[in-house]
Design a protein around this motif. Structure first.
Motif, short mmCIF file in Angstrom:
data_model
loop_
_atom_site.label_atom_id
_atom_site.label_comp_id
_atom_site.label_asym_id
_atom_site.label_seq_id
_atom_site.Cartn_x
_atom_site.Cartn_y
_atom_site.Cartn_z
N VAL B 115 0.70 -1.21 -0.37
CA VAL B 115 0.06 0.16 0.22
C VAL B 115 1.21 1.42 0.32
O VAL B 115 1.63 1.40 1.27
CB VAL B 115 -0.15 0.53 1.21
N LEU B 116 1.08 1.84 -1.28
CA LEU B 116 1.86 3.45 -1.23
C LEU B 116 1.51 3.92 -0.15
O LEU B 116 2.46 4.93 0.52
CB LEU B 116 2.28 3.80 -2.41
N GLY B 117 0.53 4.39 -0.11
CA GLY B 117 -0.12 5.69 0.60
C GLY B 117 0.63 6.80 0.01
O GLY B 117 0.71 7.13 -0.55
N PRO B 118 0.16 7.56 0.75
CA PRO B 118 1.17 9.17 0.89
C PRO B 118 2.53 9.37 0.60
O PRO B 118 3.55 8.70 1.57
CB PRO B 118 0.61 10.47 1.83
N THR B 119 3.18 9.60 -0.44
CA THR B 119 4.93 9.82 -0.30
C THR B 119 4.89 10.60 -1.67
O THR B 119 4.57 10.34 -2.84
CB THR B 119 5.28 7.47 -0.64
N LEU B 120 6.77 11.24 -1.73
CA LEU B 120 6.66 11.25 -2.40
C LEU B 120 7.96 11.01 -3.06
O LEU B 120 9.36 11.19 -3.84
CB LEU B 120 7.86 12.68 -1.88
N ASP B 121 8.36 9.82 -3.08
CA ASP B 121 9.23 8.19 -3.08
C ASP B 121 9.10 8.15 -4.86
O ASP B 121 10.54 8.22 -4.79
CB ASP B 121 9.04 6.79 -2.54
N TYR B 122 7.86 8.73 -5.13
CA TYR B 122 8.47 7.86 -7.40
C TYR B 122 8.02 9.65 -7.97
O TYR B 122 7.69 9.61 -8.81
CB TYR B 122 7.57 7.98 -7.49
N SER B 123 8.39 10.56 -6.43
CA SER B 123 7.99 12.35 -7.32
C SER B 123 9.40 12.66 -8.17
O SER B 123 10.48 12.16 -8.05
CB SER B 123 7.59 13.24 -6.45
N HIS B 124 8.83 13.91 -8.75
CA HIS B 124 10.05 13.80 -9.54
C HIS B 124 10.58 15.35 -9.22
O HIS B 124 10.10 16.42 -8.16
CB HIS B 124 10.08 14.99 -10.90
N ARG B 125 11.63 15.85 -8.54
CA ARG B 125 12.10 16.53 -7.42
C ARG B 125 12.73 17.78 -8.31
O ARG B 125 13.05 18.55 -8.47
CB ARG B 125 13.52 16.56 -7.01
N VAL B 126 11.43 18.50 -8.97
CA VAL B 126 11.14 19.77 -9.37
C VAL B 126 10.65 21.19 -8.85
O VAL B 126 9.53 20.25 -8.25
CB VAL B 126 10.95 19.93 -11.01
N LEU B 127 11.50 22.15 -8.85
CA LEU B 127 10.48 23.07 -8.25
C LEU B 127 9.64 23.69 -9.17
O LEU B 127 9.76 24.04 -10.03
CB LEU B 127 11.78 24.16 -8.01
N ARG B 128 8.84 23.94 -7.93
CA ARG B 128 7.31 24.22 -9.15
C ARG B 128 7.38 25.63 -9.31
O ARG B 128 6.39 26.44 -8.12
CB ARG B 128 6.31 24.03 -8.10
N MET B 129 8.10 25.87 -10.31
CA MET B 129 8.36 27.96 -10.14
C MET B 129 7.17 28.66 -10.85
O MET B 129 7.22 29.74 -10.39
CB MET B 129 9.32 27.64 -11.16
N GLU B 130 6.04 27.29 -11.15
CA GLU B 130 4.68 28.22 -11.38
C GLU B 130 3.95 29.53 -10.54
O GLU B 130 3.53 29.93 -10.67
CB GLU B 130 4.18 27.27 -12.01
N VAL B 131 4.60 28.63 -8.83
CA VAL B 131 4.25 29.24 -8.11
C VAL B 131 4.44 30.41 -7.42
O VAL B 131 4.17 31.61 -7.47
CB VAL B 131 4.28 28.06 -6.91
N LEU B 132 6.06 30.63 -8.23
CA LEU B 132 6.03 31.96 -7.63
C LEU B 132 5.85 32.72 -8.51
O LEU B 132 5.66 34.17 -8.53
CB LEU B 132 8.01 32.27 -7.69
N ARG B 133 5.11 32.14 -10.00
CA ARG B 133 4.57 33.36 -10.57
C ARG B 133 3.03 33.68 -10.89
O ARG B 133 2.40 34.24 -11.37
CB ARG B 133 4.92 32.36 -11.86
N GLY B 134 2.21 33.40 -9.18
CA GLY B 134 1.40 33.10 -8.57
C GLY B 134 -0.06 31.84 -9.27
O GLY B 134 -1.26 32.29 -8.60
#
Lengths: 306, 365
Positions: B115-134
Motif C-alpha cells: 500500500v503506497l499511501g501518501p509518498t514523495l518516493d516517486y515524485s520528480h524533484r522539480v521546483l514548481r516555479m509556476e507557484v512563484l509566478r502566482g
C-alpha cells in the motif's frame, strides 16, 4: 460543592519550576550522594528551560534546594555578571522568588561554573558546581559501563599511568582544570573544571558541595569535613597555578586566582577572577577569611607540599 | 572579554533576545495555525524528537523559534517535563494500527498487499516555479475501485509462522512498569525499552548519520526493509474508576522493520529483525533507527555500541553541549596555559617531541 472550588488556580509550573516528583527524586539522590562521598549517582535529569550543557545539572539541584528565604549567588568563571550566570540567576529569581546576592559570605546557595569563591565558605552554605563531564575516567575509558566497574573495584591504575606519562613527557603533570581527586580515600572524582587553585578548597571544607551534570545525568557530593586529595606522587607534589607577581589592576589584590587580560602592546594585565570578592574590596565591604592569605599560604597548613 | 566583563550583562542578554524576536516579527495564533496546517511533516519530526504528541504546541514552538529545530525540540521537552504522567496507554500491535502506507522490499507481494499511501518516493524533484509566478497548484486523487483494508498484519508475523524468524514471547510487563527513559536515567547495559524509546526520540539527523554508516559498510548488516509503515494509532486508556477502556484520540505513528542476512545455528539459520517506531510520520528516521536497533546487538564498531549510538543521537543533549562551547572558558584555558608556560619555561621545549603538541591540545580542552 463544585470541583473548581476544590482545585487551585492553574499555574504554568510548580514553585521553583520543577514538579514535586522531580524534586523528590533529586533530594533522594543528593542524600545518597552525601552518604557516599564522590560516588556518581545517576538521576533522571529532566529538561529545564535552558540548553543542556549550560548549567542544567546545577540548576536542577538549585531549584530543588531553593526556598523563598534562600539567598542565591550564581557565578560563571568567577564572575557574577557573566551572561549565562546572569541568565540563570534571573531564572531562579523568577521562578523561586529568592533573594540574590554577589557576596559569597551572604549566600546560602552558590551555583557556580568553573570556580569556587576565594572567601571561605562556612557551615550551612551549599556550593553547587555545574559539571560538564562527571566521569574522571572518561579520558582513559570511554565506556561508562566499564568505568563504573573500575570505580567499583577502585581500579585506578590507568589514571595514575596517565599522570605518570605526562611526567615522562613534560617533566610535570600538565593537567589544567578538572584535576582528579580522591574523595574520602575511596572514589576518584572530577572536581568539575575548577582550576587547580580551587581544588584544595574542597578538602575538609565546612560547607557542602554538590556537583551535578544535567546532560550526563549524574550528581555527586563532597559532604562537609571530607578528605579530598588531588592525585599526587610521593615525590611529585600537586601544583596549583602559579600566581606569583600577578597583581589585580582593579583592586591591587595578590595571591588570588587571576584572569589574564592581553594588552595591545603584547603584555598582560591581571584582574581578580572572583568578581564578587573584587567588588567587596572596591566598596570596602568587610571581607571574609580567604582560603589563601595575601602571601599565598593555604589555610590548611601542610596540605600543599612544596 | 566584553561579553563577560561589561556591567549590565543582564541588559545585554535581554536585548539580544529581543533582537532575535523582533527579526522574527509578530507571533500570532494565525501564524501558528498556518505552520500547523502546512508543515505536518516538520511538526511530526519535532514532536517525535520531543516525545510529546501535541501538534499545536509543536507549531507554537516552531513559530516561537523561527524554525530553529533544536530550540523547538527543547521548548517542547522543557514543557513536557513539567507535566505529570497521569495514565498509561495500552500497548498496540501493528495489526491494531489504522495503516495508510505499508510497503515491503523483501517480497514482491505480501499478505495485505503493498500500500503506497501518501509518498514523495516517486515524485520528480522539480521546483514548481509556476507557484512563484502566482499560479496555485492543487492535487486531487482518484478514488480506488475498492477500499483498502484499514489494518495490516506485520510481515514479521508471517515470517515467524514460516520459521524464518525466531519465535518470540510477547513481553507481559504491565504498561506502568515499562521503564520510561523520560523519567529515569539511561544506564548501560541498556534495557530494550530504553533503547527503543531513545531511538524513538532521537535526533533525525543523528540517527540517519549513524544508521547510514552501518548501512554503508561500518556495520555487518546489509538491510532489507521488511516493512515501513505510516499509520494512525488509537491511544487507549482505561478509565480509573469504571475500568472501561476508551480512546483518548489518534496519533500519527511510523514504524519500520528490517531483516538482515541469516545467522545463528548453521543447522537452523534464522533471519534477524530490527525494529523501530516513533511518534509522527518520519520514514527515514525509523528505517535508520531499525537498522541501529539490529546493529546494536553486535557491538563491534562504535556505531554498533548502544552507549555510542544512544548518547550521541540525543538531540537536546548533543545540540546543547555543542553550543555550550560558546560560553566563556577562560578559567580552564588559563589553567592549561599556566601549565604550558611552565613546561616551556623550564627549557624542556627542545626535548618535547612534535607529537606532544597534540597531547597538549587535548589537555587544554
Amino acid at each position: 460543592m463544585r470541583l473548581s472550588e476544590l482545585t487551585k488556580p492553574v499555574q504554568d509550573h510548580a514553585y521553583a519550576f520543577l514538579d514535586e516528583a522531580s524534586k523528590r527524586e533529586l533530594r533522594r539522590k543528593i542524600l545518597k550522594g552525601i552518604c557516599i562521598p564522590g560516588y556518581q549517582v545517576p538521576y533522571a535529569s529532566r529538561e529545564v528551560p535552558m540548553a543542556r550543557g549550560w548549567g542544567t545539572g546545577g540548576l536542577q539541584v538549585t531549584l530543588t534546594l531553593v526556598a523563598p528565604h534562600s539567598t542565591v549567588k550564581v557565578i560563571d568563571q568567577g564572575a557574577d555578571d557573566s551572561v549565562n550566570a546572569a541568565n540563570i540567576r534571573r531564572f531562579i529569581a523568577r521562578v523561586a522568588a529568592a533573594k540574590t546576592t554577589t557576596d559569597a559570605c551572604e549566600a546560602t546557595l552558590i551555583q557556580s561554573r568553573h570556580r569556587i569563591p576565594e572567601e571561605r565558605l562556612l557551615e550551612g552554605q551549599v556550593l553547587i558546581l555545574q559539571v560538564p563531564e562527571p566521569e574522571p575516567l572518561r579520558g582513559v575509558e570511554t565506556s561508562s559501563a566499564a568505568a563504573a566497574e573500575l570505580h567499583a573495584d577502585a581500579d585506578y591504575g590507568m589514571m595514575w599511568l596517565k599522570l605518570y606519562e605526562q611526567m615522562v613527557r613534560y617533566k610535570r603533570i600538565i593537567q589544567g582544570a578538572s584535576y582528579p581527586v580522591l574523595v574520602g580515600n575511596r572514589y576518584i572524582m572530577s572536581p568539575s573544571p575548577i582550576p587547580r587553585w580551587d581544588v584544595p578548597m574542597l578538602h575538609q571544607a565546612a560547607h557542602l558541595t554538590i556537583l551535578s551534570a544535567g546532560r550526563e545525568k549524574r550528581l555527586y557530593c563532597v559532604p562537609p569535613y571530607t578528605e579530598v586529595r588531588p592525585l599526587e606522587f610521593d615525590d611529585v607534589p600537586y601544583q596549583i597555578e602559579n600566581v606569583d607577581g600577578m597583581v589585580c589592576f582593579r583592586t591591587g589584590a595578590t595571591h588570588k586566582f587571576m584572569n589574564e587580560l592581553p594588552q595591545e602592546d603584547g603584555s598582560s594585565l591581571f584582574e581578580l577572577s572572583d568578581s564578587g570578592y573584587g567588588e567587596k574590596i572596591l566598596t570596602e565591604t568587610p571581607l571574609g577569611e580567604t582560603y589563601y592569605d595575601s602571601e599565598g599560604r593555604f589555610y590548611h597548613d601542610g596540605y600543599l607540599r612544596q | 572579554m566584553a561579553y563577560v566583563a561589561a556591567r549590565g550583562g543582564e541588559q545585554a542578554i535581554l536585548e539580544a533576545e529581543n533582537l532575535y524576536r523582533e527579526l522574527l516579527g509578530t507571533l500570532s495564533l494565525e501564524r501558528v495555525k498556518i505552520i500547523e496546517e502546512t508543515m505536518p511533516y516538520l511538526i511530526d519530526r519535532v514532536m517525535g524528537e520531543a516525545s510529546i504528541y501535541a501538534p499545536e504546541l509543536a507549531a507554537l514552538a516552531i513559530a516561537q523559534t523561527g524554525g530553529e529545530l533544536y530550540e523547538s525540540v527543547l521548548l517542547l521537552r522543557a514543557y513536557r517535563s513539567t507535566q505529570p504522567r497521569l495514565a498509561y496507554a495500552a500497548p498496540l500491535e501493528q495489526d491494531d494500527l489504522k495503516t495508510v502506507r505499508r510497503v515491503s522490499a523483501a517480497f514482491k507481494d505480501i499478505p495485505g498487499g503493498q500500500v503506497l499511501g501518501p509518498t514523495l518516493d516517486y515524485s520528480h524533484r522539480v521546483l514548481r516555479m509556476e507557484v512563484l509566478r502566482g499560479e496555485t497548484v492543487t492535487h486531487q486523487t482518484k478514488a480506488a475501485p475498492q477500499a483498502s483494508p484499514s489494518s495490516f498484519p506485520a510481515l514479521a508475523a508471517w515470517q515467524r509462522q514460516a520459521g524464518l524468524l525466531p519465535e518470540i514471547q510477547a513481553d507481559q510487563t504491565v504498561p506502568s512498569e515499562i521503564p520510561d527513559v523520560t523519567r529515569e536515567p539511561l544506564l548501560f547495559p541498556v534495557s530494550r525499552a530504553h533503547k527503543l524509546q531513545s531511538l524513538a526520540r532521537g535526533d533525525t539527523g543523528g540517527i540517519l548519520a549513524l544508521g547510514y554508516a552501518n548501512m554503508r559498510g561500518y556495520g555487518a548488516v546489509h538491510p532489507t526493509i521488511n516493512e515501513v509503515r505510516l499509520a494512525y494509532a488509537e491511544v487507549l486508556l482505561t478509565h480509573p474508576s469504571t475500568g472501561v477502556q476508551f480512546s483518548a484520540g489518534q496519533v500519527r505513528v511510523s514504524s519500520s522493520e528490517i531483516v538482515t542476512n541469516f545467522a545463528g545455528n548453521p543447522q537452523d539459520p534464522r533471519l534477524e529483525l530490527g525494529f523501530s517506531a516513533t511518534l509522527g510520520w518520519n520514514e527515514v528516521k525509523t528505517i535508520a533507527a531499525s537498522m541501529l536497533d539490529l546493529s546494536m546487538e553486535r557491538s563491534g564498531h562504535p556505531s554498533q555500541t548502544p552507549e555510542f549510538v544512544l548518547y550521541h543521537t540525543e538531540p537536546v543533549e548533543a545540540s546543547g553541549f555543542c553550543i555550550h562551547f560558546k560560553l566563556p572558558h577562560y578559567v580552564t584555558f588559563q589553567s592549561s596555559l599556566e601549565a604550558m608556560r611552565d613546561v616551556k619555561g623550564k627549557g624542556h621545549r627542545e626535548k618535547v617531541k612534535e607529537e606532544s603538541a597534540v597531547a597538549l591540545e587535548e589537555a587544554m580542552l
